[in-house]
Enzyme design. Sequence first.
Site, short mmCIF file in Angstrom:
data_model
loop_
_atom_site.label_atom_id
_atom_site.label_comp_id
_atom_site.label_asym_id
_atom_site.label_seq_id
_atom_site.Cartn_x
_atom_site.Cartn_y
_atom_site.Cartn_z
N TYR A 12 50.65 13.74 74.01
CA TYR A 12 50.70 12.35 73.55
C TYR A 12 51.27 12.21 72.13
O TYR A 12 51.38 11.10 71.63
CB TYR A 12 49.31 11.73 73.59
CG TYR A 12 48.74 11.64 74.99
CD1 TYR A 12 49.28 10.76 75.92
CD2 TYR A 12 47.67 12.45 75.38
CE1 TYR A 12 48.77 10.68 77.21
CE2 TYR A 12 47.15 12.38 76.65
CZ TYR A 12 47.70 11.49 77.56
OH TYR A 12 47.19 11.41 78.84
N HIS A 17 51.76 4.67 71.98
CA HIS A 17 50.33 4.36 71.95
C HIS A 17 49.60 5.13 70.86
O HIS A 17 48.47 4.77 70.50
CB HIS A 17 49.72 4.69 73.31
CG HIS A 17 48.82 3.64 73.86
ND1 HIS A 17 48.74 2.34 73.38
CD2 HIS A 17 47.91 3.69 74.89
CE1 HIS A 17 47.86 1.65 74.08
NE2 HIS A 17 47.34 2.45 75.00
N TYR A 62 39.88 9.39 74.31
CA TYR A 62 40.99 8.69 74.95
C TYR A 62 40.87 7.21 74.62
O TYR A 62 39.79 6.68 74.35
CB TYR A 62 41.10 8.95 76.45
CG TYR A 62 41.57 10.35 76.75
CD1 TYR A 62 42.92 10.67 76.75
CD2 TYR A 62 40.65 11.37 76.97
CE1 TYR A 62 43.36 11.97 76.99
CE2 TYR A 62 41.07 12.67 77.20
CZ TYR A 62 42.44 12.97 77.21
OH TYR A 62 42.85 14.25 77.43
N ASN A 64 40.94 4.18 75.91
CA ASN A 64 40.12 3.12 76.50
C ASN A 64 38.65 3.20 76.15
O ASN A 64 37.92 2.23 76.35
CB ASN A 64 40.27 3.13 78.02
CG ASN A 64 41.69 2.82 78.47
OD1 ASN A 64 42.57 2.57 77.66
ND2 ASN A 64 41.89 2.84 79.78
#
Length: 205
Positions: A12, A17, A62, A64
């Site tokens: 990532y 994001h 993560y 969320n």
Amino acid sequence: MVVGLGNPGAKYHWTRHNIGFECLNLVHRKLGSPSLQTKFEGQFAKVKQGGQDVCLVWPLTYMNLSGRCVAQFARFYRIEPANILVVCDDLSLPLGKLRIRKSGSSGGQKGLEDILRCLGTQDVPRLRIGIDPTPDRWETADYVLSKFAAADKEVVDQALVRADAAIACWWSDGIDVAMNLFNASEPRSPKRPKQKPSDTSPGSD
């Protein structure tokens, strides 16, 4: 407390994001790279700014589930929501543009949404960094989890430098001054990617 939002793991790195992580990494380096620790499902460092202790926090839950980590830090260190600055990406802003707000809804940013839910209030300051709207023919989950293009690097690097300065302004002069100084800046937006990548990992947005 300053919280940078993103997803943990090398795959990532430098994705849209994760711009909150990238911003906090820069802040951490400019403060001399103080030692990092792991606690409450997050990575953190404690620094001194203006005679006060400041926690830099990277949730490792993560995106969320970011609120779970942030709420634990806030309770343990007795930090009021108004003294927490969340740094995150924003699809509604042009690439590199900053927007600082004292409160409000999450605007669809799922990490911020979870933080507001876990803290039980929308009165949480946030520094949003624009990543451009989702291009045509892209799914939003694919877009936010894709990496910045080489053509984006200059604009993103400049935005991170401005964001670092905005954070320093926030903890030295307060959010009203930071809003007045940094919300007006208008970055140049390069071309957005046209093709969908084939190796995105949906489900972590």
